[in-house]
Design a protein around this motif. Sequence first.
Motif, PDB file in Angstrom:
ATOM      1  N   ARG A 120       0.805  -1.231   0.000  1.00  0.00           N
ATOM      2  CA  ARG A 120       0.000   0.000   0.000  1.00  0.00           C
ATOM      3  C   ARG A 120       0.830   1.269   0.000  1.00  0.00           C
ATOM      4  N   ILE A 121       2.126   1.168   0.290  1.00  0.00           N
ATOM      5  CA  ILE A 121       2.977   2.352   0.419  1.00  0.00           C
ATOM      6  C   ILE A 121       3.796   2.536  -0.859  1.00  0.00           C
ATOM      7  N   LEU A 122       3.669   3.716  -1.452  1.00  0.00           N
ATOM      8  CA  LEU A 122       4.417   4.032  -2.667  1.00  0.00           C
ATOM      9  C   LEU A 122       5.482   5.077  -2.355  1.00  0.00           C
ATOM     10  N   TYR A 123       6.612   4.942  -3.041  1.00  0.00           N
ATOM     11  CA  TYR A 123       7.688   5.923  -2.944  1.00  0.00           C
ATOM     12  C   TYR A 123       7.744   6.636  -4.283  1.00  0.00           C
ATOM     13  N   VAL A 124       7.600   7.957  -4.263  1.00  0.00           N
ATOM     14  CA  VAL A 124       7.534   8.755  -5.489  1.00  0.00           C
ATOM     15  C   VAL A 124       8.764   9.656  -5.539  1.00  0.00           C
ATOM     16  N   ARG A 125       9.458   9.626  -6.686  1.00  0.00           N
ATOM     17  CA  ARG A 125      10.639  10.479  -6.885  1.00  0.00           C
ATOM     18  C   ARG A 125      10.429  11.372  -8.092  1.00  0.00           C
ATOM     19  N   ASN A 126      11.322  12.346  -8.218  1.00  0.00           N
ATOM     20  CA  ASN A 126      11.352  13.276  -9.342  1.00  0.00           C
ATOM     21  C   ASN A 126      10.142  14.206  -9.383  1.00  0.00           C
ATOM     22  N   LEU A 127       9.621  14.532  -8.202  1.00  0.00           N
ATOM     23  CA  LEU A 127       8.514  15.486  -8.123  1.00  0.00           C
ATOM     24  C   LEU A 127       9.042  16.903  -8.300  1.00  0.00           C
ATOM     25  N   PRO A 128       8.223  17.794  -8.870  1.00  0.00           N
ATOM     26  CA  PRO A 128       8.609  19.209  -8.879  1.00  0.00           C
ATOM     27  C   PRO A 128       8.779  19.683  -7.431  1.00  0.00           C
ATOM     28  N   PHE A 129       9.801  20.482  -7.175  1.00  0.00           N
ATOM     29  CA  PHE A 129      10.091  20.908  -5.808  1.00  0.00           C
ATOM     30  C   PHE A 129       8.974  21.753  -5.205  1.00  0.00           C
ATOM     31  N   LYS A 130       8.189  22.420  -6.041  1.00  0.00           N
ATOM     32  CA  LYS A 130       7.141  23.306  -5.524  1.00  0.00           C
ATOM     33  C   LYS A 130       5.767  22.648  -5.463  1.00  0.00           C
ATOM     34  N   ILE A 131       5.690  21.343  -5.669  1.00  0.00           N
ATOM     35  CA  ILE A 131       4.382  20.674  -5.626  1.00  0.00           C
ATOM     36  C   ILE A 131       3.842  20.684  -4.194  1.00  0.00           C
ATOM     37  N   THR A 132       2.527  20.799  -4.068  1.00  0.00           N
ATOM     38  CA  THR A 132       1.893  20.851  -2.745  1.00  0.00           C
ATOM     39  C   THR A 132       1.262  19.489  -2.425  1.00  0.00           C
ATOM     40  N   PRO A 133       1.044  19.224  -1.145  1.00  0.00           N
ATOM     41  CA  PRO A 133       0.350  17.984  -0.787  1.00  0.00           C
ATOM     42  C   PRO A 133      -1.044  17.894  -1.428  1.00  0.00           C
ATOM     43  N   GLU A 134      -1.714  19.029  -1.560  1.00  0.00           N
ATOM     44  CA  GLU A 134      -3.046  19.039  -2.171  1.00  0.00           C
ATOM     45  C   GLU A 134      -2.976  18.573  -3.626  1.00  0.00           C
ATOM     46  N   GLU A 135      -1.946  19.031  -4.345  1.00  0.00           N
ATOM     47  CA  GLU A 135      -1.786  18.604  -5.739  1.00  0.00           C
ATOM     48  C   GLU A 135      -1.505  17.105  -5.810  1.00  0.00           C
ATOM     49  N   LYS A 150      16.554  19.547   2.120  1.00  0.00           N
ATOM     50  CA  LYS A 150      17.168  18.289   2.540  1.00  0.00           C
ATOM     51  C   LYS A 150      17.266  17.383   1.323  1.00  0.00           C
ATOM     52  N   ASP A 151      17.939  16.254   1.487  1.00  0.00           N
ATOM     53  CA  ASP A 151      18.094  15.354   0.339  1.00  0.00           C
ATOM     54  C   ASP A 151      16.805  14.611  -0.008  1.00  0.00           C
ATOM     55  N   THR A 152      15.733  14.858   0.752  1.00  0.00           N
ATOM     56  CA  THR A 152      14.455  14.208   0.454  1.00  0.00           C
ATOM     57  C   THR A 152      13.521  15.071  -0.388  1.00  0.00           C
ATOM     58  N   LYS A 153      13.937  16.307  -0.738  1.00  0.00           N
ATOM     59  CA  LYS A 153      13.031  17.151  -1.534  1.00  0.00           C
ATOM     60  C   LYS A 153      12.849  16.519  -2.918  1.00  0.00           C
ATOM     61  N   GLY A 154      11.651  16.687  -3.453  1.00  0.00           N
ATOM     62  CA  GLY A 154      11.330  16.067  -4.730  1.00  0.00           C
ATOM     63  C   GLY A 154      10.871  14.623  -4.593  1.00  0.00           C
ATOM     64  N   THR A 155      10.656  14.182  -3.332  1.00  0.00           N
ATOM     65  CA  THR A 155      10.179  12.828  -3.091  1.00  0.00           C
ATOM     66  C   THR A 155       8.950  12.868  -2.196  1.00  0.00           C
ATOM     67  N   LEU A 210       7.411  11.391 -13.321  1.00  0.00           N
ATOM     68  CA  LEU A 210       7.406  10.749 -12.012  1.00  0.00           C
ATOM     69  C   LEU A 210       8.002   9.347 -12.057  1.00  0.00           C
ATOM     70  N   VAL A 211       8.690   9.003 -10.998  1.00  0.00           N
ATOM     71  CA  VAL A 211       9.156   7.637 -10.774  1.00  0.00           C
ATOM     72  C   VAL A 211       8.365   7.139  -9.570  1.00  0.00           C
ATOM     73  N   VAL A 212       7.465   6.180  -9.803  1.00  0.00           N
ATOM     74  CA  VAL A 212       6.593   5.672  -8.747  1.00  0.00           C
ATOM     75  C   VAL A 212       6.932   4.206  -8.512  1.00  0.00           C
ATOM     76  N   GLN A 213       7.331   3.893  -7.278  1.00  0.00           N
ATOM     77  CA  GLN A 213       7.734   2.529  -6.932  1.00  0.00           C
ATOM     78  C   GLN A 213       7.050   2.108  -5.648  1.00  0.00           C
ATOM     79  N   TYR A 214       7.003   0.806  -5.422  1.00  0.00           N
ATOM     80  CA  TYR A 214       6.527   0.311  -4.137  1.00  0.00           C
ATOM     81  C   TYR A 214       7.626   0.511  -3.107  1.00  0.00           C
ATOM     82  N   TYR A 215       7.234   0.950  -1.934  1.00  0.00           N
ATOM     83  CA  TYR A 215       8.199   1.129  -0.845  1.00  0.00           C
ATOM     84  C   TYR A 215       8.708  -0.238  -0.407  1.00  0.00           C
ATOM     85  N   GLN A 216      10.029  -0.365  -0.349  1.00  0.00           N
ATOM     86  CA  GLN A 216      10.662  -1.604   0.102  1.00  0.00           C
ATOM     87  C   GLN A 216      11.600  -1.253   1.249  1.00  0.00           C
TER      88      GLN A 216
END
Length: 101
Positions: free
Chosen positions: A19-34, A55-60, A88-94
């Motif tokens: 059920r948990i997805l890890y998303v990378r390569n998001l625009p830095f200014k994206i909001t949780p609502e988007e 931090k090194d987690t921005k964009g994720t 977007l790079v969308v993967q299952y969280y492992q």
Amino acid sequence: MSEGSRRSTNSRLPPEVNRILYVRNLPFKITPEELYDIFGKYGAVFQIRLGERGKDTKGTAFVVYEDIYDAKRAVDHLSGFNVGGRYLVVQYYQPAKFQKK
């Protein structure tokens, strides 16, 4: 669609599906609502955790679905999806992969 009918069409999911997805390569200014708008099209989203700016987690982000089948649909449809000029790079969280870092 009832849970029973979903299972009959796809009774065996690969072991990495969860059920948990890890998303990378998001625009830095994206909001949780988007993110809720984008990922909510594939099912009920339980929680979204956006990486911190500076931090090194921005964009994720981590996206947690209420149903595993909705998470699978989101991965199938949103991997490579263009958001704000980024794919977007969308993967299952492992968890094992994250603990090694």
